[in-house]
Design a protein around this motif. Structure first.
Motif, short mmCIF file in Angstrom:
data_model
loop_
_atom_site.label_atom_id
_atom_site.label_comp_id
_atom_site.label_asym_id
_atom_site.label_seq_id
_atom_site.Cartn_x
_atom_site.Cartn_y
_atom_site.Cartn_z
N ASP A 138 0.77 -1.50 0.09
CA ASP A 138 -0.36 0.15 -0.31
C ASP A 138 1.25 1.32 0.02
N LEU B 24 0.26 8.11 0.37
CA LEU B 24 1.22 9.57 -0.40
C LEU B 24 2.08 11.32 0.58
N SER B 25 1.17 10.50 2.20
CA SER B 25 1.36 12.39 2.90
C SER B 25 1.99 12.06 4.82
N GLU C 132 0.10 13.56 6.31
CA GLU C 132 -0.67 13.98 6.73
C GLU C 132 -2.05 12.85 6.78
N LEU C 133 -2.02 11.42 5.59
CA LEU C 133 -2.67 10.77 6.19
C LEU C 133 -2.44 9.33 6.45
N HIS D 112 -2.28 8.81 9.21
CA HIS D 112 -3.15 7.42 10.12
C HIS D 112 -4.36 7.46 9.87
N LEU D 113 -4.25 7.37 8.34
CA LEU D 113 -5.34 6.19 8.34
C LEU D 113 -5.34 4.77 7.76
N TYR D 114 -3.86 4.77 8.36
CA TYR D 114 -3.05 3.27 7.74
C TYR D 114 -2.67 2.78 9.03
N ASN E 130 -4.86 -1.15 -2.39
CA ASN E 130 -5.53 0.33 -2.31
C ASN E 130 -4.93 0.82 -3.70
N ASP E 131 -5.27 2.40 -3.96
CA ASP E 131 -5.75 3.20 -5.10
C ASP E 131 -4.45 3.55 -5.06
N ALA E 132 -3.94 4.01 -4.15
CA ALA E 132 -2.91 4.98 -4.87
C ALA E 132 -1.43 4.69 -4.72
#
Lengths: 234, 234
Positions: free
Chosen positions: B5, B8-9, B11-12, B14-16, B172-174
């Motif tokens: 997965d 990309l930042s 700042e994201l 925490h979603l993982y 995952n799309d990213a």
């Protein structure tokens, strides 16, 4: 030359200064495709709302109510998140209240902009033609999936940049990433997206007709624009 | 099959859920390229720190101090953020304290993982070969630029996925966006990146030698791994 920038997730939108920008919000599967289809088929105006309660209250006042969570229509509402709700039913002149997992949130987080527009592949060329008449910098705000970057909205951002060919400069790396993603699709959206996470999520729900429709370009000339709390036809 | 997965930042991130994952942190221009180069050239261990004060205090204790903000070396430190600092100087056996705008933050935000590795194009194949020996799911954590998605780290993520060809699934799309970005480069990294925002930022600083070096693949076999608060050679 004015610029186009892309924000790949609503969780990053606070990093962008929207106050002098036109924002194009996109949630290809399926919120902004529904909004475009609804206004194209005669819905008078749409109120995007964040929670189910507000949507329910508006439905009680006479709005049509559309509510989706995790891809599923919610109990007690007229519609879920299928664009065919507005094609298969007579919705002319009605008002619509709508709440979805990602798309309505992205619209509400874009309200600082000069103008908030709703984009989808269904109105891709109309959007590009309209944007060519404006002079402001543009931000494409991808709704993503629960904060995560998704493939279909990134693809749309790239397709819009491509359609604006030569009219805008790519000021930010996310715009280049989106353009590369779009180019990798070779305009074969359905097969390109067939492995993306939301496609797999939605495929289990037996809505292939929705998926194919939402990936059709230039079905409509309608551009939804936010006026106050309502989306209306431009 | 285990998955890969991409975040990309920072700042994201925490979603993982990182608790059962191996995380590969990347900041191609230039923090993780520097870390790889430093350990490959004999630096004993590296302490990535968040602020200039801590870096200064460690330098006073006998560490070499490397500090960068907005692409610039900071006053009073031994080094800035050039990999050549570790090639042009004799650094064997020394300890290094390092603080940068984005890369050290991404490392510090990855600490929940089973293992935190530092990737760069300089050790791309070594990283892929090592990851093939492990069974955990992988997250590539792109440092980006001040929270924004950047082109070079997205490109690295795609290059790593490509190098792991067939050994991992893209959950995952990213990850698909990163792979599309890498493929769009046609392995011509320098020309592909020549329009990216950080390239333009850094070009003004007269460090083309750094840029070309950081975009070289497989210069080193060293894989920096986080052990406690320190990066060491695996």
């Amino acid at each position: 030359m004015r610029s186009i920038d892309v924000c790949l997730s609503p969780e990053l939108i606070h990093l962008y200064n929207l106050s002098d920008k036109i924002v194009v919000v996109v949630d290809v599967l399926r919120a902004t495709s529904c909004m475009t289809t609804a206004l194209a088929n005669g819905i008078e105006r749409i109120k995007p709302v964040s929670d189910l309660e507000e949507c329910r209250a508006l439905q009680a006042e006479g709005f049509l109510g559309a509510a989706e969570r995790n891809g599923q229509k919610q109990e007690g509402f007229d519609f879920g998140n299928s664009p065919f709700s507005y094609i298969d039913n007579d919705v002319k002149g009605k008002q619509l209240a709508m709440t979805t997992t990602n798309g309505t949130l992205a619209i509400n987080k874009s309200k600082d902009a000069v103008q908030v527009l709703v984009g989808s592949l269904l109105n891709l060329s109309a959007m590009a033609e309209y944007l060519k008449t404006r002079s402001e910098d543009i931000v494409v705000h991808c709704a993503g999936w629960k904060g995560r970057v998704n493939l279909e909205d990134t693809l749309y951002a790239g397709a819009l940049i491509d359609a604006l060919d030569g009219e805008v400069s790519l000021e930010n790396d996310a715009a280049m990433v989106a353009l590369a993603t779009y180019k990798a699709s070779n305009d074969e959206f359905y097969s390109f997206l067939s492995n993306c996470s939301h496609f797999r999520r939605l495929s289990k729900m037996n809505i292939e007709r929705d998926l194919r429709f939402c990936l059709t370009t230039d079905e409509f000339d309608v551009i939804p624009v936010l006026e106050g709390d309502y989306l209306v036809r431009m």
